[in-house]
Design an enzyme around this catalytic site. Structure first.
Site, PDB file in Angstrom:
ATOM      1  N   ARG A  68     -15.437 -19.293  -4.558  1.00  0.00           N
ATOM      2  CA  ARG A  68     -15.628 -19.353  -6.008  1.00  0.00           C
ATOM      3  C   ARG A  68     -14.918 -20.568  -6.568  1.00  0.00           C
ATOM      4  O   ARG A  68     -13.706 -20.711  -6.424  1.00  0.00           O
ATOM      5  CB  ARG A  68     -15.106 -18.077  -6.654  1.00  0.00           C
ATOM      6  CG  ARG A  68     -15.402 -17.979  -8.130  1.00  0.00           C
ATOM      7  CD  ARG A  68     -15.132 -16.601  -8.671  1.00  0.00           C
ATOM      8  NE  ARG A  68     -13.716 -16.240  -8.625  1.00  0.00           N
ATOM      9  CZ  ARG A  68     -13.220 -15.127  -9.143  1.00  0.00           C
ATOM     10  NH1 ARG A  68     -14.028 -14.253  -9.715  1.00  0.00           N
ATOM     11  NH2 ARG A  68     -11.933 -14.862  -9.076  1.00  0.00           N
ATOM     12  N   ASP A  82      -6.433 -10.189  -5.335  1.00  0.00           N
ATOM     13  CA  ASP A  82      -7.365 -10.911  -4.470  1.00  0.00           C
ATOM     14  C   ASP A  82      -7.396 -10.221  -3.111  1.00  0.00           C
ATOM     15  O   ASP A  82      -6.400 -10.219  -2.379  1.00  0.00           O
ATOM     16  CB  ASP A  82      -6.927 -12.364  -4.327  1.00  0.00           C
ATOM     17  CG  ASP A  82      -7.937 -13.197  -3.561  1.00  0.00           C
ATOM     18  OD1 ASP A  82      -8.094 -12.964  -2.345  1.00  0.00           O
ATOM     19  OD2 ASP A  82      -8.557 -14.084  -4.161  1.00  0.00           O
ATOM     20  N   ASP A 106      -6.493 -12.472  -0.054  1.00  0.00           N
ATOM     21  CA  ASP A 106      -5.068 -12.796   0.013  1.00  0.00           C
ATOM     22  C   ASP A 106      -4.257 -11.596   0.474  1.00  0.00           C
ATOM     23  O   ASP A 106      -3.323 -11.727   1.274  1.00  0.00           O
ATOM     24  CB  ASP A 106      -4.566 -13.262  -1.360  1.00  0.00           C
ATOM     25  CG  ASP A 106      -4.986 -14.686  -1.682  1.00  0.00           C
ATOM     26  OD1 ASP A 106      -5.387 -15.410  -0.750  1.00  0.00           O
ATOM     27  OD2 ASP A 106      -4.904 -15.072  -2.862  1.00  0.00           O
TER      28      ASP A 106
END
Length: 209
Positions: A104, A200, A203
């Site tokens: 993104r 996220d 992550d």
């Protein structure tokens, strides 16, 4: 919302709650993602066709059900989709796998493609696209379109969390593709993250920032 299936099984919701907690470790998050993938896979494949074959059990013959026709394609949107993919392959190790590399753009939030590899016979199989988050839906829309361009015509999308904005945009772009999710959350924030969400997913799964 049309074409939206929320998997509200208590085990799914329990594991998702632990994953949402900011204090959950990387190792625990990764393990829970694999476990919850088992449960979500069960739901998204609930209506697969079966046929009956003759077999011999240790005590005698019987006719027993087996999956009919060609099997599945699991299409993972890199990189976070790999966490769901691993758990789903535990249940269906014979499934073919497609990989769709998208990231993104932090400014536009648009999906940028960097990799695509899918089975040549995707048109003959049920394709289940996996990505933990359906946020803006830009990546999901792009991934499904790539698979349709390859000939896939029987597609489902599976995620952990969805935002109403993402569901609406995805449904507008691909009204023929049902969405399976563990939760429809409140909204997107100004950075395009799901609220309350879980941060996220990539992550948290890989311990990166």
């Amino acid at each position: 919302m049309q074409n939206l299936i929320i998997v509200d099984h208590p085990l799914v919701q329990h594991k998702l709650t632990i994953m949402r907690c900011k204090d959950t470790s990387t190792a625990s998050f990764r393990r829970l993602l694999r476990e919850i993938a088992h449960l979500l896979c069960y739901e998204v494949t609930r209506d697969l066709e079966v046929e009956y074959i003759d077999i011999e059990t240790p005590v005698g013959p019987t006719r027993a059900p087996t999956l009919k026709g060609k099997k599945l394609v699991f299409a993972s949107i890199l990189r976070a989709g790999e966490g769901l993919l691993t758990g789903m392959l535990d249940l269906v190790p014979s499934a073919r796998v497609a990989h769709i590399g998208l990231y993104r753009d932090p400014e536009t939030l648009e999906a940028v493609e960097y990799y695509f590899k899918a089975p040549s016979d995707a048109a003959d199989r049920l394709v289940i696209v996996v990505d933990p988050m359906l946020a803006t839906a830009n990546s999901a829309i792009a991934a499904v379109q790539k698979l349709k361009d390859r000939g896939a015509n029987n597609i489902r999308f599976l995620c952990l969390l969805a935002a109403p904005e993402g569901v609406e945009r995805f449904a507008a772009a691909h009204p023929d593709v049902p969405i399976f999710t563990a939760s429809l959350d409140e909204k997107l924030n100004e950075h395009g993250y799901i609220v309350p969400g879980l941060g996220d997913a990539g992550d948290r799964m890989y311990g990166t920032r």
